[in-house]
Design a protein around this motif. Structure first.
Motif, PDB file in Angstrom:
ATOM      1  N   ARG A   1       0.795  -1.233   0.000  1.00 15.63           N
ATOM      2  CA  ARG A   1       0.000   0.000   0.000  1.00 15.63           C
ATOM      3  C   ARG A   1       0.830   1.287   0.000  1.00 15.63           C
ATOM      4  NH1 ARG A   1      -5.154  -1.718   3.720  1.00 15.63           N
ATOM      5  NH2 ARG A   1      -5.604  -3.556   2.504  1.00 15.63           N
ATOM      6  N   LEU A   2       1.853   1.305  -0.828  1.00 14.30           N
ATOM      7  CA  LEU A   2       2.682   2.507  -0.943  1.00 14.30           C
ATOM      8  C   LEU A   2       2.409   3.286  -2.227  1.00 14.30           C
ATOM      9  CD1 LEU A   2       6.109   1.209   0.375  1.00 14.30           C
ATOM     10  CD2 LEU A   2       4.474   2.669   1.543  1.00 14.30           C
ATOM     11  N   GLU A   3       1.476   2.807  -3.051  1.00  9.18           N
ATOM     12  CA  GLU A   3       1.219   3.490  -4.322  1.00  9.18           C
ATOM     13  C   GLU A   3       0.671   4.900  -4.127  1.00  9.18           C
ATOM     14  OE1 GLU A   3      -2.690   1.344  -3.555  1.00  9.18           O
ATOM     15  OE2 GLU A   3      -0.585   0.895  -3.264  1.00  9.18           O
ATOM     16  N   LYS A   4       0.117   5.189  -2.969  1.00  4.04           N
ATOM     17  CA  LYS A   4      -0.376   6.544  -2.686  1.00  4.04           C
ATOM     18  C   LYS A   4       0.769   7.542  -2.586  1.00  4.04           C
ATOM     19  CE  LYS A   4      -4.004   4.663   0.212  1.00  4.04           C
ATOM     20  NZ  LYS A   4      -4.506   4.603   1.588  1.00  4.04           N
ATOM     21  N   PHE A   5       1.934   7.051  -2.220  1.00  3.56           N
ATOM     22  CA  PHE A   5       3.077   7.910  -1.963  1.00  3.56           C
ATOM     23  C   PHE A   5       4.085   7.932  -3.106  1.00  3.56           C
ATOM     24  CE2 PHE A   5       1.563   6.003   1.995  1.00  3.56           C
ATOM     25  CZ  PHE A   5       1.125   7.154   2.642  1.00  3.56           C
ATOM     26  N   LEU A   6       4.013   6.953  -3.987  1.00  2.00           N
ATOM     27  CA  LEU A   6       4.990   6.833  -5.061  1.00  2.00           C
ATOM     28  C   LEU A   6       4.306   6.953  -6.416  1.00  2.00           C
ATOM     29  CD1 LEU A   6       6.927   3.740  -3.672  1.00  2.00           C
ATOM     30  CD2 LEU A   6       7.531   6.150  -3.411  1.00  2.00           C
ATOM     31  N   ALA A   7       4.890   7.716  -7.316  1.00  2.48           N
ATOM     32  CA  ALA A   7       4.355   7.858  -8.666  1.00  2.48           C
ATOM     33  C   ALA A   7       5.024   6.814  -9.557  1.00  2.48           C
ATOM     34  CB  ALA A   7       4.601   9.269  -9.184  1.00  2.48           C
ATOM     35  N   LEU A   8       4.398   5.662  -9.686  1.00  2.21           N
ATOM     36  CA  LEU A   8       4.956   4.571 -10.485  1.00  2.21           C
ATOM     37  C   LEU A   8       4.609   4.774 -11.948  1.00  2.21           C
ATOM     38  CD1 LEU A   8       3.986   1.570  -8.201  1.00  2.21           C
ATOM     39  CD2 LEU A   8       6.176   2.759  -8.305  1.00  2.21           C
ATOM     40  N   GLN A   9       5.595   4.590 -12.807  1.00  2.00           N
ATOM     41  CA  GLN A   9       5.399   4.750 -14.243  1.00  2.00           C
ATOM     42  C   GLN A   9       5.921   3.513 -14.958  1.00  2.00           C
ATOM     43  OE1 GLN A   9       3.639   7.223 -15.219  1.00  2.00           O
ATOM     44  NE2 GLN A   9       3.705   8.291 -13.280  1.00  2.00           N
ATOM     45  N   PRO A  10       5.274   3.106 -16.050  1.00  2.00           N
ATOM     46  CA  PRO A  10       5.701   1.902 -16.765  1.00  2.00           C
ATOM     47  C   PRO A  10       6.926   2.117 -17.657  1.00  2.00           C
ATOM     48  CG  PRO A  10       3.766   2.822 -17.798  1.00  2.00           C
ATOM     49  CD  PRO A  10       4.021   3.626 -16.554  1.00  2.00           C
ATOM     50  N   SER A  11       7.285   3.372 -17.941  1.00  2.00           N
ATOM     51  CA  SER A  11       8.433   3.627 -18.810  1.00  2.00           C
ATOM     52  C   SER A  11       9.064   4.972 -18.469  1.00  2.00           C
ATOM     53  CB  SER A  11       7.999   3.640 -20.277  1.00  2.00           C
ATOM     54  OG  SER A  11       7.199   4.781 -20.536  1.00  2.00           O
ATOM     55  N   VAL A  12      10.286   5.140 -18.932  1.00  2.00           N
ATOM     56  CA  VAL A  12      10.985   6.414 -18.722  1.00  2.00           C
ATOM     57  C   VAL A  12      10.248   7.528 -19.451  1.00  2.00           C
ATOM     58  CG1 VAL A  12      13.136   7.660 -19.163  1.00  2.00           C
ATOM     59  CG2 VAL A  12      13.216   5.308 -18.362  1.00  2.00           C
ATOM     60  N   ASP A  13       9.754   7.251 -20.649  1.00  2.00           N
ATOM     61  CA  ASP A  13       9.018   8.265 -21.405  1.00  2.00           C
ATOM     62  C   ASP A  13       7.793   8.771 -20.636  1.00  2.00           C
ATOM     63  OD1 ASP A  13      10.785   8.181 -23.547  1.00  2.00           O
ATOM     64  OD2 ASP A  13       9.633   6.630 -24.593  1.00  2.00           O
ATOM     65  N   MET A  14       7.072   7.852 -20.019  1.00  2.00           N
ATOM     66  CA  MET A  14       5.896   8.251 -19.239  1.00  2.00           C
ATOM     67  C   MET A  14       6.309   9.068 -18.018  1.00  2.00           C
ATOM     68  SD  MET A  14       3.072   7.191 -20.653  1.00  2.00           S
ATOM     69  CE  MET A  14       1.908   7.151 -19.331  1.00  2.00           C
TER      70      MET A  14
END
Length: 49
Positions: free
Chosen positions: A30-43
């Motif tokens: 449950r850390l996704e609220k605090f971290l901006a996860l992206q699938p690629s460097v471009d994103m």
């Protein structure tokens, strides 16, 4: 988490490029609220513009 907190304090976000396994683990604890996860460097780069 410390870097994410520092970025937020400075008015930004920490963009993290992750694969599906890392994303699943982050959501599991449950850390996704605090971290901006992206699938690629471009994103990630697009989200900081």
């Amino acid at each position: 988490m410390q870097l994410a907190k520092q970025a937020q304090t400075a008015g930004g976000t920490l963009q993290i490029v992750s694969n599906a396994r890392v994303t699943q683990t982050v959501k599991l604890v449950r850390l996704e609220k605090f971290l901006a996860l992206q699938p690629s460097v471009d994103m990630a780069l697009e989200n900081i513009k």
